[in-house]
Design an enzyme around this catalytic site. Structure first.
Site, PDB file in Angstrom:
ATOM      1  CB  ALA A 160      -0.934  -0.001   1.202  1.00 60.60           C
ATOM      2  CE1 TYR A 161       5.479   5.467   2.945  1.00 66.47           C
ATOM      3  CE2 TYR A 161       7.052   4.254   1.598  1.00 66.47           C
ATOM      4  CZ  TYR A 161       6.720   5.368   2.340  1.00 66.47           C
ATOM      5  OH  TYR A 161       7.617   6.388   2.466  1.00 66.47           O
ATOM      6  CG  ASN A 162       6.582   0.208  -1.921  1.00 68.31           C
ATOM      7  OD1 ASN A 162       7.128   1.099  -1.292  1.00 68.31           O
ATOM      8  ND2 ASN A 162       6.992  -1.044  -1.846  1.00 68.31           N
ATOM      9  CB  SER A 203       0.336   5.678  -1.394  1.00 68.24           C
ATOM     10  OG  SER A 203       1.486   5.563  -0.578  1.00 68.24           O
ATOM     11  CE  LYS A 204       6.313   7.757   0.046  1.00 66.67           C
ATOM     12  NZ  LYS A 204       6.511   9.123   0.475  1.00 66.67           N
TER      13      LYS A 204
END
Length: 101
Positions: free
Chosen positions: A3-5, A7-8
Site C-alpha cells: 500500500a505504501y509503495n 501510494s508513492k
C-alpha cells in the site's frame, strides 16, 4: 509495503497528470520525494534500528534533517523552477541511486 509503495507511485503519476493538465494555465506541478527523515512516523524505526544503521545504506551516509527539503521546495516554488513541471525530486541522500526494484 504494498500500500505504501502504491501510494508513492500514485503521487508520481498524479504529479505528471497535474502538470499535463495545468501547464496551459502557467501552473507548474512538482513533487518532493523525501527519503528517510525523523518524524512521528519513523520514530519507532529510529529507536529500534538506530540512525547509524539506517544511514549506512545511503551514499551520503546520513538520514535527512530539517534543512534538507528547503532548497528543493524553494526551487520548485520560485522563478528558478519556472520551467520545471511534472517532476518528482528524490531528496534521499542518494538512496534511490543505489537501490533497485
Amino acid at each position: 509495503m504494498i500500500a505504501y509503495n502504491t501510494s508513492k507511485g500514485a503521487v508520481v503519476n498524479f504529479t505528471r497528470a497535474l502538470a499535463g493538465s495545468w501547464g496551459r494555465y502557467g501552473i507548474t506541478a512538482n513533487a518532493l520525494a523525501p527519503g528517510f527523515f525523523p518524524s512521528r512516523m519513523t520514530r519507532g524505526t529510529i529507536e529500534a534500528v538506530g540512525v547509524e544503521k539506517l544511514a549506512a545504506g545511503a551514499p551520503l551516509r546520513r538520514i535527512g534533517d530539517e534543512d534538507d527539503l528547503k532548497g528543493a521546495a524553494v526551487l520548485f516554488a520560485s522563478d528558478a523552477g519556472k520551467h520545471i513541471t511534472g517532476q518528482t525530486l528524490a531528496v534521499d541522500g542518494g538512496l534511490t541511486s543505489v537501490i533497485s526494484g
